[in-house]
Design a protein around this motif. Structure first.
Motif, mmCIF file in Angstrom:
data_model
loop_
_atom_site.group_PDB
_atom_site.id
_atom_site.type_symbol
_atom_site.label_atom_id
_atom_site.label_comp_id
_atom_site.label_asym_id
_atom_site.label_seq_id
_atom_site.Cartn_x
_atom_site.Cartn_y
_atom_site.Cartn_z
ATOM 1 N N MET A 1 0.842 -1.209 0.000
ATOM 2 C CA MET A 1 0.000 0.000 0.000
ATOM 3 C C MET A 1 0.870 1.250 0.000
ATOM 4 S SD MET A 1 -3.121 0.340 -0.362
ATOM 5 C CE MET A 1 -4.145 1.759 -0.559
ATOM 6 N N ARG A 4 2.478 1.818 -3.345
ATOM 7 C CA ARG A 4 1.439 2.183 -4.289
ATOM 8 C C ARG A 4 1.125 3.687 -4.175
ATOM 9 N NH1 ARG A 4 -3.765 -1.559 -3.905
ATOM 10 N NH2 ARG A 4 -2.392 -3.153 -4.721
ATOM 11 N N GLN A 5 0.980 4.142 -2.924
ATOM 12 C CA GLN A 5 0.692 5.561 -2.717
ATOM 13 C C GLN A 5 1.829 6.435 -3.219
ATOM 14 O OE1 GLN A 5 -0.135 5.338 1.425
ATOM 15 N NE2 GLN A 5 -2.362 5.356 1.141
ATOM 16 N N VAL B 83 -3.711 3.319 -14.249
ATOM 17 C CA VAL B 83 -4.091 2.208 -13.373
ATOM 18 C C VAL B 83 -2.969 1.168 -13.338
ATOM 19 C CG1 VAL B 83 -5.697 0.272 -13.107
ATOM 20 C CG2 VAL B 83 -6.572 2.532 -13.687
ATOM 21 N N VAL B 86 0.004 2.455 -11.245
ATOM 22 C CA VAL B 86 -0.237 2.575 -9.812
ATOM 23 C C VAL B 86 -0.450 1.214 -9.165
ATOM 24 C CG1 VAL B 86 -1.789 3.510 -8.067
ATOM 25 C CG2 VAL B 86 -1.178 4.888 -10.048
ATOM 26 N N PHE B 87 -1.300 0.390 -9.784
ATOM 27 C CA PHE B 87 -1.673 -0.861 -9.133
ATOM 28 C C PHE B 87 -0.880 -2.060 -9.644
ATOM 29 C CE2 PHE B 87 -5.416 1.881 -8.848
ATOM 30 C CZ PHE B 87 -5.590 1.892 -7.482
ATOM 31 N N ASN B 88 -0.048 -1.826 -10.683
ATOM 32 C CA ASN B 88 0.757 -2.914 -11.227
ATOM 33 C C ASN B 88 -0.086 -4.089 -11.715
ATOM 34 O OD1 ASN B 88 3.450 -3.052 -11.788
ATOM 35 N ND2 ASN B 88 4.029 -2.863 -9.621
ATOM 36 N N THR B 89 -1.260 -3.796 -12.229
ATOM 37 C CA THR B 89 -2.106 -4.870 -12.739
ATOM 38 C C THR B 89 -1.711 -5.168 -14.182
ATOM 39 O OG1 THR B 89 -3.703 -3.114 -13.117
ATOM 40 C CG2 THR B 89 -4.144 -4.608 -11.294
#
Lengths: 148, 252, 68
Positions: A1, A4-5, B83, B86-89
């Motif tokens: 988390m 990510r931030q 996306v 940020v989320f590494n998807t």
């Protein structure tokens, strides 16, 4: 988390920086981005009159006149505040009409008239069938006679 | 895999999204075809002649939806890129990749139809005004994006580089949109916007909107089909792809 | 209905080149995109099948049991 931030913050900061830079650049180049100058700008000396430039505005109603040679066309481009007489010899676009928009490219002659080498028509974003246009014109005419 | 309640994030997993995309794509393709035919009918047989331009204005029914789509697809690409960063998807980068060719296609169509519309109305195929120039830049951004992600072998690095280009390039989209307001351009202003009533006859507007919805449905269908190929490529070492290949081999 | 005859329709008020030039090219690029799309699918599947055959030829297929 946490990571990510951090990434999100970095991206947002990067985008803000880029956006700011783009805004500054656009602001600096503002003068070069305009496609044409208005007759008022020309009168105020804001147009690059030393070289070829473009003037845009409305073709004044009743101003289109063919010269005696049959090739040269004279008309007046106006932004309702100021106007510039234009002379041009060449093909005119279909939508070049009195009372409609036009952009002319060329040079300012010594006597103050504009010698155009190219004429473009600038139409508006209104689309309607001929009957509707007729109704609009009539309403326009009516309001004008009323106000007189 | 068994989960008691429905979870939207389930479909962020390529393995789950692949069959879903396979189911949805034909539905959107049929929708696109129907809307496209209806749009063509309205464009040529219901929408009246334009008072100023005559019949040549009918280019608008392709030109405007294509231009909208070219800008919108770039924004969606930038969204998926963000996306992904940020989320590494994995799936979001694939979505961005799958959108790019269709965006480039619509961008080309907008420029091409614009040129063919400009000649008879303005008197020129092309002028370097702010609207046309920024739209051309959009085409180069699409080409640049596609070239970049194909030039980098490592998919993770390709995704990242592509995402950055997509995000940076997204600045160009509002510039295209507002160029006709910010600067003097030869290109006319927007006929349809959120801030004012449309300056078009209703049937003309209808034709344009139906064509725009057709373009939406088309984009969704094509993107879903393209992302299925991308998923197979990227996940080729996964067991479920192995099973899918078994099925495809048996069907062939 | 806007058109008195088929001829008038194809003539597009004299703007046939521009109107039909726009619609035709749009149709062409859409068809090209669809062809490329399905070619890509075919190429991907056949490439992956080839890769798999190559792999299983080198070593005995380590049949992984059904993943949960």
């Amino acid at each position: 988390m946490k990571a990510r931030q951090k990434r999100l913050t970095l991206i947002v900061a990067g985008l803000l920086l880029l956006g700011g830079a783009a805004a500054l650049i656009l602001n600096a180049f503002q003068d070069n981005l305009v496609f044409f100058h208005t007759p008022t700008e020309v009168a105020e000396g804001k147009a690059p009159t030393g070289r070829t430039f473009r003037v845009g505005g409305l073709v004044e109603a009743g101003s289109i006149k063919r010269a005696a040679d049959g090739i040269t066309v004279n008309f007046v481009v106006t932004d309702t505040a100021k106007s510039i007489p234009v002379s041009y010899s060449g093909p005119l676009p279909d939508l070049f009409r009195e009372g409609k928009g036009a952009v002319v490219q060329g040079k300012l002659a010594a006597d103050g008239h504009f010698e155009a080498s190219e004429v473009l028509a600038k139409h508006d974003e209104n689309y309607m069938p001929p009957e509707a246009q007729h109704a609009v014109d009539q309403a326009h005419e009516a309001s004008r006679t009323m106000s007189q | 895999m068994t989960r008691s309640r429905f979870n939207i994030f389930r479909f962020a997993v390529p393995q789950n999204f692949y069959p879903l995309a396979g189911k949805l794509a034909p539905i959107f393709a049929v929708t696109a075809a129907v809307l496209f035919l209806a749009g063509l009918w309205i464009s040529f047989f219901i929408a009246p002649t334009d008072a100023q331009q005559g019949e040549v204005y009918r280019v608008i029914f392709i030109h405007v939806p294509a231009a909208w789509m070219s800008m919108f697809i770039y924004l969606v690409m930038a969204f998926w890129s963000a996306v992904g960063l940020v989320f590494n998807t994995r799936l979001s980068a694939m979505m961005a990749h799958a959108l790019a060719p269709t965006g480039a296609m619509f961008c080309f169509v907008a420029l091409w139809t614009g040129a063919l519309w400009g000649r008879p109305t303005w008197g020129a195929y092309w002028v370097w005004d702010a609207r046309l120039t920024s739209q051309l830049l959009l085409l180069f951004l699409y080409f640049g994006y596609i070239a970049l992600i194909n030039a980098i072998d490592d998919p993770r690095r390709a995704d990242k580089a592509g995402a950055i280009l997509a995000l940076v390039g997204a600045i160009n989209v509002p510039i295209i949109y507002f160029s006709v307001k910010w600067w003097n351009t030869l290109h006319q202003g927007a006929s349809v916007s959120l801030t004012k009533a449309p300056s078009m006859a209703t049937t003309m507007l209808m034709g344009m909107l139906v064509m725009a919805f057709a373009a939406w449905a088309y984009t969704i269908a094509v993107t879903l089909w393209r992302v299925r190929s991308l998923i197979l490529e990227r996940e080729r070492n996964a067991e479920w792809v192995n099973e899918e290949l078994d099925r495809l081999e048996a069907a062939a | 209905m806007n058109w008195g005859s088929a001829e008038a329709f194809w003539n597009m008020g004299g703007a046939a080149t521009f109107v039909w030039g726009s619609y035709a090219v749009t149709l062409i690029v859409i068809v090209v995109e669809l062809i490329l799309l399905f070619q890509r699918r075919k190429n991907t599947v056949s490439r992956l099948l080839r890769l798999r055959r190559g792999r299983s030829a080198r070593r005995q297929p380590a049949n992984v049991s059904e993943s949960p």
